[in-house]
Write a protein that holds these residues in place. Sequence first.
Motif, PDB file in Angstrom:
ATOM      1  N   MET A 156       0.848  -1.173   0.000  1.00 49.27           N
ATOM      2  CA  MET A 156       0.000   0.000   0.000  1.00 49.27           C
ATOM      3  C   MET A 156       0.896   1.239   0.000  1.00 49.27           C
ATOM      4  SD  MET A 156      -2.487   1.448   2.973  1.00 49.27           S
ATOM      5  CE  MET A 156      -4.148   1.248   2.438  1.00 49.27           C
ATOM      6  N   LYS A 157       0.483   2.229  -0.743  1.00 52.07           N
ATOM      7  CA  LYS A 157       1.220   3.485  -0.795  1.00 52.07           C
ATOM      8  C   LYS A 157       0.302   4.625  -0.385  1.00 52.07           C
ATOM      9  CE  LYS A 157       3.984   4.225  -4.237  1.00 52.07           C
ATOM     10  NZ  LYS A 157       4.537   4.587  -5.577  1.00 52.07           N
ATOM     11  N   ILE A 158       0.790   5.449   0.550  1.00 52.39           N
ATOM     12  CA  ILE A 158       0.058   6.630   0.995  1.00 52.39           C
ATOM     13  C   ILE A 158       0.836   7.853   0.544  1.00 52.39           C
ATOM     14  CG2 ILE A 158      -0.847   7.924   2.961  1.00 52.39           C
ATOM     15  CD1 ILE A 158      -0.876   5.282   4.543  1.00 52.39           C
ATOM     16  N   LEU A 159       0.174   8.727  -0.182  1.00 57.79           N
ATOM     17  CA  LEU A 159       0.760   9.989  -0.608  1.00 57.79           C
ATOM     18  C   LEU A 159       0.239  11.083   0.319  1.00 57.79           C
ATOM     19  CD1 LEU A 159       2.503  11.337  -2.873  1.00 57.79           C
ATOM     20  CD2 LEU A 159       0.343  11.811  -4.034  1.00 57.79           C
ATOM     21  N   VAL A 160       1.143  11.898   0.849  1.00 53.73           N
ATOM     22  CA  VAL A 160       0.764  12.973   1.760  1.00 53.73           C
ATOM     23  C   VAL A 160       1.221  14.298   1.156  1.00 53.73           C
ATOM     24  CG1 VAL A 160       0.891  13.887   4.106  1.00 53.73           C
ATOM     25  CG2 VAL A 160       1.119  11.419   3.725  1.00 53.73           C
ATOM     26  N   THR A 161       0.280  15.206   0.953  1.00 58.57           N
ATOM     27  CA  THR A 161       0.648  16.522   0.446  1.00 58.57           C
ATOM     28  C   THR A 161       1.107  17.385   1.617  1.00 58.57           C
ATOM     29  OG1 THR A 161      -1.585  17.457   0.651  1.00 58.57           O
ATOM     30  CG2 THR A 161      -1.038  16.345  -1.421  1.00 58.57           C
ATOM     31  N   VAL A 162       2.214  18.073   1.437  1.00 64.50           N
ATOM     32  CA  VAL A 162       2.731  18.944   2.495  1.00 64.50           C
ATOM     33  C   VAL A 162       3.070  20.302   1.902  1.00 64.50           C
ATOM     34  CG1 VAL A 162       3.597  17.057   3.938  1.00 64.50           C
ATOM     35  CG2 VAL A 162       5.116  18.105   2.270  1.00 64.50           C
ATOM     36  N   LYS A 163       2.972  21.316   2.732  1.00 63.41           N
ATOM     37  CA  LYS A 163       3.238  22.680   2.293  1.00 63.41           C
ATOM     38  C   LYS A 163       4.158  23.378   3.277  1.00 63.41           C
ATOM     39  CE  LYS A 163       1.059  27.016   1.033  1.00 63.41           C
ATOM     40  NZ  LYS A 163      -0.138  27.831   1.075  1.00 63.41           N
ATOM     41  N   GLU A 164       5.042  24.173   2.717  1.00 57.33           N
ATOM     42  CA  GLU A 164       5.894  25.047   3.506  1.00 57.33           C
ATOM     43  C   GLU A 164       5.121  26.328   3.766  1.00 57.33           C
ATOM     44  OE1 GLU A 164      10.213  26.587   2.495  1.00 57.33           O
ATOM     45  OE2 GLU A 164       8.682  27.506   1.229  1.00 57.33           O
ATOM     46  N   VAL A 165       5.079  26.771   5.016  1.00 56.66           N
ATOM     47  CA  VAL A 165       4.408  28.030   5.339  1.00 56.66           C
ATOM     48  C   VAL A 165       5.395  28.967   6.028  1.00 56.66           C
ATOM     49  CG1 VAL A 165       2.072  27.084   5.468  1.00 56.66           C
ATOM     50  CG2 VAL A 165       3.496  27.104   7.509  1.00 56.66           C
ATOM     51  N   ALA A 166       5.197  30.248   5.820  1.00 51.62           N
ATOM     52  CA  ALA A 166       6.070  31.262   6.400  1.00 51.62           C
ATOM     53  C   ALA A 166       5.417  31.866   7.634  1.00 51.62           C
ATOM     54  CB  ALA A 166       6.355  32.351   5.379  1.00 51.62           C
ATOM     55  N   ALA A 167       6.235  32.117   8.632  1.00 53.23           N
ATOM     56  CA  ALA A 167       5.795  32.824   9.831  1.00 53.23           C
ATOM     57  C   ALA A 167       6.678  34.063   9.972  1.00 53.23           C
ATOM     58  CB  ALA A 167       5.925  31.941  11.064  1.00 53.23           C
ATOM     59  N   ALA A 179      14.211  38.017   4.965  1.00 55.11           N
ATOM     60  CA  ALA A 179      15.054  37.718   6.126  1.00 55.11           C
ATOM     61  C   ALA A 179      14.247  37.677   7.423  1.00 55.11           C
ATOM     62  CB  ALA A 179      16.186  38.738   6.232  1.00 55.11           C
ATOM     63  N   SER A 180      13.046  38.249   7.423  1.00 51.94           N
ATOM     64  CA  SER A 180      12.185  38.271   8.611  1.00 51.94           C
ATOM     65  C   SER A 180      11.203  37.109   8.645  1.00 51.94           C
ATOM     66  CB  SER A 180      11.405  39.589   8.669  1.00 51.94           C
ATOM     67  OG  SER A 180      12.275  40.678   8.755  1.00 51.94           O
ATOM     68  N   LEU A 181      11.317  36.215   7.682  1.00 53.80           N
ATOM     69  CA  LEU A 181      10.395  35.079   7.607  1.00 53.80           C
ATOM     70  C   LEU A 181      11.080  33.795   8.034  1.00 53.80           C
ATOM     71  CD1 LEU A 181       8.758  35.827   4.143  1.00 53.80           C
ATOM     72  CD2 LEU A 181       7.799  36.304   6.396  1.00 53.80           C
ATOM     73  N   GLU A 182      10.367  32.979   8.775  1.00 48.15           N
ATOM     74  CA  GLU A 182      10.818  31.635   9.131  1.00 48.15           C
ATOM     75  C   GLU A 182       9.860  30.653   8.469  1.00 48.15           C
ATOM     76  OE1 GLU A 182      11.114  31.076  13.326  1.00 48.15           O
ATOM     77  OE2 GLU A 182      12.379  32.843  13.593  1.00 48.15           O
ATOM     78  N   TYR A 183      10.408  29.624   7.846  1.00 51.35           N
ATOM     79  CA  TYR A 183       9.588  28.656   7.122  1.00 51.35           C
ATOM     80  C   TYR A 183       9.500  27.360   7.918  1.00 51.35           C
ATOM     81  CZ  TYR A 183       9.858  31.875   3.248  1.00 51.35           C
ATOM     82  OH  TYR A 183       9.745  32.989   2.460  1.00 51.35           O
ATOM     83  N   ASP A 184       8.322  26.740   7.852  1.00 51.07           N
ATOM     84  CA  ASP A 184       8.087  25.529   8.620  1.00 51.07           C
ATOM     85  C   ASP A 184       7.072  24.663   7.872  1.00 51.07           C
ATOM     86  OD1 ASP A 184       8.204  23.719  10.702  1.00 51.07           O
ATOM     87  OD2 ASP A 184       7.332  25.043  12.201  1.00 51.07           O
ATOM     88  N   LEU A 185       6.975  23.412   8.288  1.00 52.73           N
ATOM     89  CA  LEU A 185       5.967  22.497   7.762  1.00 52.73           C
ATOM     90  C   LEU A 185       4.606  22.949   8.278  1.00 52.73           C
ATOM     91  CD1 LEU A 185       5.156  19.779   6.411  1.00 52.73           C
ATOM     92  CD2 LEU A 185       5.768  18.661   8.552  1.00 52.73           C
TER      93      LEU A 185
END
Length: 172
Positions: A1-12, A27-33
Amino acid sequence: MKILVTVKEVAAVEDEFQISGLDIDDASLEYDLNEWDDYAVEEAVQISEENDDVEVVTVTIGPERSEETIRMALAKGADRAIRVWDDALESAQFLDVDTKAELLAAVAEEEAPDFILSGVQAGDDANGATGVALAERLGFEWAAVVNKLDLDADAGIANIRRELEGGVEELT
């Protein structure tokens, strides 16, 4: 079985930030899952731990800096990760839902997953349409705002609980 998971990088945005033109300076942005995608990755990894022969593959659309997001998903237990990008996308301030669904559908058609998980929405734009649009494009059944998943991988059956308006829960 294969599970595909969509993920996005978001900025804070950091507490103290600089402005560059009309935007916040990079430079003032931090990126995270994305928080909700993190839950989807965790669910997929738990399914793989409970069932034999389950591969968890994550997919993200983003520039080179989003490889950190990919590493986060791999560190949580995903088996593989795919990053989709083309320099022609660099000039786009915002990728519309149809474009994202089209790109993700191309990956899904290549990977042929049995199951796709995505977060309920993105923390940066609060848009919850990408997963639904992807399911529609692929002809997959879908459910939004799932808060519990019981998967019988051998039988190919998923029972889900999802929250509806007013705190009502639905079992499907």
